[in-house]
Scaffold this active site. Structure first.
Site, PDB file in Angstrom:
ATOM      1  N   LYS A  95       3.041   5.935  -2.874  1.00  0.00           N
ATOM      2  CA  LYS A  95       4.185   6.797  -3.177  1.00  0.00           C
ATOM      3  C   LYS A  95       4.433   6.839  -4.695  1.00  0.00           C
ATOM      4  O   LYS A  95       4.804   7.889  -5.234  1.00  0.00           O
ATOM      5  CB  LYS A  95       5.433   6.297  -2.449  1.00  0.00           C
ATOM      6  CG  LYS A  95       5.398   6.496  -0.946  1.00  0.00           C
ATOM      7  CD  LYS A  95       5.505   7.968  -0.556  1.00  0.00           C
ATOM      8  CE  LYS A  95       5.748   8.137   0.923  1.00  0.00           C
ATOM      9  NZ  LYS A  95       5.889   9.549   1.334  1.00  0.00           N
TER      10      LYS A  95
ATOM     11  N   VAL B 172       0.846  -1.199   0.000  1.00  0.00           N
ATOM     12  CA  VAL B 172       0.000   0.000   0.000  1.00  0.00           C
ATOM     13  C   VAL B 172       0.881   1.248   0.000  1.00  0.00           C
ATOM     14  O   VAL B 172       0.694   2.165  -0.808  1.00  0.00           O
ATOM     15  CB  VAL B 172      -0.938   0.009   1.228  1.00  0.00           C
ATOM     16  CG1 VAL B 172      -1.761   1.299   1.256  1.00  0.00           C
ATOM     17  CG2 VAL B 172      -1.867  -1.198   1.197  1.00  0.00           C
ATOM     18  N   TYR B 173       1.847   1.294   0.883  1.00  0.00           N
ATOM     19  CA  TYR B 173       2.753   2.436   1.010  1.00  0.00           C
ATOM     20  C   TYR B 173       3.485   2.717  -0.301  1.00  0.00           C
ATOM     21  O   TYR B 173       3.477   3.846  -0.807  1.00  0.00           O
ATOM     22  CB  TYR B 173       3.748   2.145   2.136  1.00  0.00           C
ATOM     23  CG  TYR B 173       4.806   3.191   2.365  1.00  0.00           C
ATOM     24  CD1 TYR B 173       4.514   4.345   3.096  1.00  0.00           C
ATOM     25  CD2 TYR B 173       6.102   3.020   1.899  1.00  0.00           C
ATOM     26  CE1 TYR B 173       5.483   5.299   3.336  1.00  0.00           C
ATOM     27  CE2 TYR B 173       7.084   3.967   2.132  1.00  0.00           C
ATOM     28  CZ  TYR B 173       6.770   5.105   2.857  1.00  0.00           C
ATOM     29  OH  TYR B 173       7.743   6.043   3.084  1.00  0.00           O
ATOM     30  N   ASP B 174       4.102   1.694  -0.864  1.00  0.00           N
ATOM     31  CA  ASP B 174       4.873   1.887  -2.092  1.00  0.00           C
ATOM     32  C   ASP B 174       3.975   2.284  -3.263  1.00  0.00           C
ATOM     33  O   ASP B 174       4.348   3.130  -4.086  1.00  0.00           O
ATOM     34  CB  ASP B 174       5.657   0.617  -2.437  1.00  0.00           C
ATOM     35  CG  ASP B 174       6.818   0.378  -1.495  1.00  0.00           C
ATOM     36  OD1 ASP B 174       7.176   1.302  -0.731  1.00  0.00           O
ATOM     37  OD2 ASP B 174       7.386  -0.728  -1.509  1.00  0.00           O
ATOM     38  N   SER B 175       2.780   1.691  -3.335  1.00  0.00           N
ATOM     39  CA  SER B 175       1.857   2.028  -4.423  1.00  0.00           C
ATOM     40  C   SER B 175       1.406   3.480  -4.342  1.00  0.00           C
ATOM     41  O   SER B 175       1.326   4.187  -5.356  1.00  0.00           O
ATOM     42  CB  SER B 175       0.633   1.109  -4.385  1.00  0.00           C
ATOM     43  OG  SER B 175       0.998  -0.238  -4.588  1.00  0.00           O
TER      44      SER B 175
END
Length: 265
Positions: free
Chosen positions: A160, A155-158
């Site tokens: 960002k 979720v975080y990487d997506s």
């Protein structure tokens, strides 16, 4: 000469870590800085420390997972500073979890902190710039994980990665109005209390320049992009990772087929 004399700068997530160093560096170079974090006492301490160092600062506590609080903060900051020249969207938060265990609450929290609140705050800051015929700079803080993904942080990487796309979109849309939008994507920067090589893994050993990154590496890149020195840079995300994202991971015990065992080259 201070690069940011008389500039009004807003830095989110600025009571600790990367944001704190950025706020201090902007203040050291002449800016008036608005800081924020979730805890009132941390905001007060950050403001006090910057003022004791000779800088100008004010702060308001805000939880950016609550978009209403994000709006309240940005409106307060613009009013308190008398306007805004530079906005650094640094605040972030992740809930590491395998894909099949991610909850709707996890998604909502990260979406609000990483994407929705920065989007809304940038809208309000840019609206002030446009209405006052003022040029300005917006910086989004991304992550190396938007390029070379982290385990269990989908979720975080997506989000960002989406923030980097937003950086490109806004750079194209707002550039004609004299508003530059750029981003900085940090690599391995162990700066939180308790961070050690054991908790982070030995990223320094696989980073091409063979060292950890630090908060000043990221702050220097951020201040550069916000300054007139970067006046022809717009819509870009600068990867500040010591070359980590560009390194192909090698399996344990791997030996290059191009190495001559007898010569070692």
């Amino acid at each position: 000469m201070n690069r940011f004399d008389r500039k009004r700068v807003i830095v989110t997530g600025s009571t600790r870590g990367l944001g704190r160093i950025m706020a201090e560096r902007f203040a050291d170079e002449g800016a008036s800085v608005a800081v924020t974090g979730r805890r009132k006492r941390d905001v007060e301490q950050a403001v006090c420390d910057i003022r004791e160092g000779g800088g100008r600062a004010a702060g308001l506590a805000a939880d950016l997972s609550n978009v209403d609080e994000a709006v309240e903060f940005i409106d307060w900051a613009i009013d308190d500073l008398g306007g805004v020249d530079i906005l650094v969207n640094n605040a972030g938060g992740s809930t590491p979890s395998p894909f099949l265990e991610v909850s709707a609450e996890d998604i909502d929290f990260q979406f609000n902190v990483i994407f929705k609140s920065p989007y809304v705050m940038t809208q309000r800051a840019v609206r002030w710039m446009v209405e006052n015929s003022s040029s300005g700079s917006v910086i989004f803080i991304s992550t190396v994980g938007a390029t070379a993904v982290h385990p269990d942080r989908n979720v975080y990487d997506s989000l960002k990665r989406g923030l980097e796309c937003l950086t490109t979109c806004l750079g194209a849309e707002l550039g004609p109005q004299g508003i530059r939008v750029n981003g900085v994507a940090p690599g391995a920067i162990p700066i939180r209390p308790g961070d050690t090589p054991e908790t982070w893994g030995r990223f320094d050993q696989i980073t091409p320049i063979r060292r950890w990154g630090n908060a000043n590496d990221i702050a220097s890149a951020t201040l550069f992009l916000a300054s007139e020195e970067a006046g022809y840079i717009c819509g870009q995300t600068l990867l500040v990772d010591g070359g980590l994202a560009g390194r192909m991971p090698m399996p344990p015990g791997w030996v290059s087929p191009y190495v001559d065992p007898e010569r070692g080259t």
